[in-house]
Write an enzyme that holds these catalytic residues in place. Sequence first.
Site, short mmCIF file in Angstrom:
data_model
loop_
_atom_site.label_atom_id
_atom_site.label_comp_id
_atom_site.label_asym_id
_atom_site.label_seq_id
_atom_site.Cartn_x
_atom_site.Cartn_y
_atom_site.Cartn_z
N TRP A 83 -0.32 4.12 12.93
CA TRP A 83 -0.21 4.17 11.46
C TRP A 83 -0.97 5.36 10.98
CZ3 TRP A 83 3.18 1.93 8.56
CH2 TRP A 83 3.03 1.98 7.16
N TYR B 281 -6.62 -3.24 12.92
CA TYR B 281 -7.49 -2.13 12.52
C TYR B 281 -8.92 -2.35 13.00
CZ TYR B 281 -3.59 -0.31 9.83
OH TYR B 281 -2.38 0.23 9.48
N LYS C 87 -4.06 7.99 6.65
CA LYS C 87 -4.04 7.62 8.07
C LYS C 87 -3.02 8.43 8.87
CE LYS C 87 -5.94 3.03 7.45
NZ LYS C 87 -5.68 2.86 6.00
N ASN D 220 6.83 -7.54 6.95
CA ASN D 220 5.58 -6.88 7.32
C ASN D 220 4.42 -7.64 6.70
OD1 ASN D 220 3.98 -4.42 8.28
ND2 ASN D 220 3.38 -4.57 6.13
N GLU D 221 3.53 -8.12 7.55
CA GLU D 221 2.26 -8.71 7.10
C GLU D 221 2.43 -9.78 6.04
OE1 GLU D 221 -0.64 -5.69 6.23
OE2 GLU D 221 -0.76 -5.18 8.36
N GLU E 136 0.83 -1.09 14.09
CA GLU E 136 -0.07 -0.30 13.24
C GLU E 136 -1.46 -0.32 13.86
OE1 GLU E 136 -0.27 -1.18 9.04
OE2 GLU E 136 1.90 -1.41 8.89
N ASN F 138 -0.31 -5.56 13.72
CA ASN F 138 -0.99 -4.51 12.98
C ASN F 138 -2.49 -4.81 13.06
OD1 ASN F 138 1.52 -3.65 12.23
ND2 ASN F 138 1.32 -4.15 10.05
N ASP G 137 0.82 -1.21 0.00
CA ASP G 137 0.00 0.00 0.00
C ASP G 137 0.86 1.27 0.00
OD1 ASP G 137 -2.41 1.49 0.34
OD2 ASP G 137 -2.11 1.53 2.51
C1 EVA Z 1 -3.25 0.68 5.86
N1 EVA Z 1 -2.22 -1.32 6.68
O1 EVA Z 1 -4.22 0.00 5.66
C2 EVA Z 1 -1.93 -0.01 6.21
C3 EVA Z 1 -0.98 -0.14 5.07
C4 EVA Z 1 0.29 -0.83 5.57
O2 EVA Z 1 -0.67 1.15 4.52
C5 EVA Z 1 -1.33 -2.32 6.68
O3 EVA Z 1 1.03 -2.78 6.71
O4 EVA Z 1 -1.65 -3.33 7.28
C6 EVA Z 1 -0.04 -2.23 5.97
O5 EVA Z 1 1.27 -0.86 4.60
O6 EVA Z 1 -3.30 1.88 5.83
#
Ligand code: EVA
Length: 606
Positions: free
Chosen positions: A564, A482, A583, A425-426, A519, A480, A168
């Site tokens: 993040w 969300y 973000k 990462n991920e 994140e 990470n 991303d």
């Molecule tokens: C995002 N989420 O959704 C971020 C990405 C990032 O930019 C992630 O590790 O899980 C990624 O690169 O904004």
Amino acid sequence: MNNIISELYPVNNEVRNAQLLDGLWRFCFDPEGSGEREGWQEKGIPGAVSMPVPASFSDIFTEAWKRDYCGDFWYETDIFLQEYREDRQYIIRFGSVTHRCTVWLNGMQIAEHEGGFLPVLADVTGAIRPGKNRLSVKANNELNETSIPCGATAVQKDGRKLASGYFDFFNYSGIQRSVWLEQIPAVSILDYSLSFELDGADAIVNYEVSAGGAFDASEGVTAVLKLTDADGNTAAGACGFRGSFRVENAHLWKVRGAYLYSLAICLEKDGSLLDRYDARVGIRTVKIDGEKILINGEPVYLKGFGKHEDFEVLGRGFNYAVAKRDYECMKWIGANCFRTSHYPYAEEWYRMADEEGFLIIDEVPGVGMMRSFANFAAAGAGASNGFFGDCPDVELLQKNHRQAVTEMILRDKHHPSVFAWSIFNEAETVTDAAHDYFAPLFDLARKLDPEKRPVTGVLEKTSSPERCKCYPLMDFICLNRYYGWYISGGKLEDAREQMVGEMDAWAAKKLNVPFLFTEFGTDTLDTLHKLPSVMWTQEYQQEYMEMNFSVFDSYPFVQGELAWNFADFQTGQGIMRVNGNKKGIFSRNRQPKAAAFTMKKRWEEK
Ligand code: EVA
């Protein structure tokens, strides 16, 4: 691999000279990939336009096809050498060329390098001549599943290639970091390693120096080290290629309280100086002790960000003013740490962090090892795939990954700011193939680092406590997550419940290691307000942060929070991104959004 030429950052002193080659270079695209066959490295590049170095080429132009260009492209410049000296070694050093390159000097190939975020080194002794020399670079920015970062390259209807990263961030490319011509003695210091032990008020410094060139240690060449404190007083000294010395009443490098000594490393023969390298040294120790991260034996709670190298017009080009502004913003908000998501940054970032007292998690470009441009969203919807089982050439991928880990540690091991290495990462981590792929890379990092810093990887949502097979490899665990954005967006109470559910499952494992949130965040427009809040507004970003903080605070093994992202940044185009990822806690031009004040209040107290 460039393991014969020294990775040491260029310095100037009585025996070493480093000349910056930055400025306006000549540039052209090579969509047919025919330049090398046609001899551009000998004849010069056709139809060149001027191009600033360092910078990404992408945001310089006004035409879309140039911004999105994928394939071969060339850079060229002239180097003027006043005098060629037989007793010198000549090195050309690119901070990086993204993602791969071949380099020629006066038509003679001098280097080839895979990987876009670590130095490209060429020994041009014998090839460079007095007067004008032409330096030519063929670079390429295609993505595939055997290079890191991973992605795909498609051919569009009009025949042009288009890169789509499984990540991303915009595929910024070019010569994005400084280029140097170094003149160093023929007998020279190749590398040095330090590690530290604290003994009461003193520090013991263990060291090793390696040297190369036309020399044999038995012929009476020796290494002489002298450590000087910040006031210019001699603090310690040593003789020999390896050993240890004691620094009495050592002034430690502390988090947000940096202290740097100067270390002169000299090669001498019969009392005369052959080479000298000037290093900056921060004395500090790093240790994981149960659920705590200890710096100098004291627990530290990490506060800060995942960042990007990203700015208007420059793209990923390094710029001191932007970097300095970022440090000022991070100090203002009360941060003490950042992760170099998702690739090693320009070395100047680390040198500045050493001075400013920031901690860094240094990450290789091990990103995109999941076949989706937006794995964070796909994973939220329950998708997952076995990337390593069906990667076209997993051995080649691993070779490139190994090279990046090696070069990163060789380059960055000297920085007191760097306290941990991140291997991915991920990535997909739920299959045995993933475990078998990563285990040797973790071993390699542990073997290469003289300081034995912690090694980690960064897990997305599919890498759950029940399914992840790679977390046992890690010295601390990075999540990470969300909840409240990709999962239960707009429903913060549901999100909290789900997040607590997952954290309880981790807690039940009793892993006795620190966890970091590397994140968490929401896309937020710096122009949008609404009461009551809705997603994308600054109020929602604040409420989301408050919810996350309250969950972090209820699990003592959570030892840090890296939001993040530090700032809004450019991505590819798509329905999930509004001219980039929003973000940021700061806007792309480095002004605070409302949540910045929420974080400042918390971080100043925590
Ligand atoms: C995002 N989420 O959704 C971020 C990405 C990032 O930019 C992630 O590790 O899980 C990624 O690169 O904004």
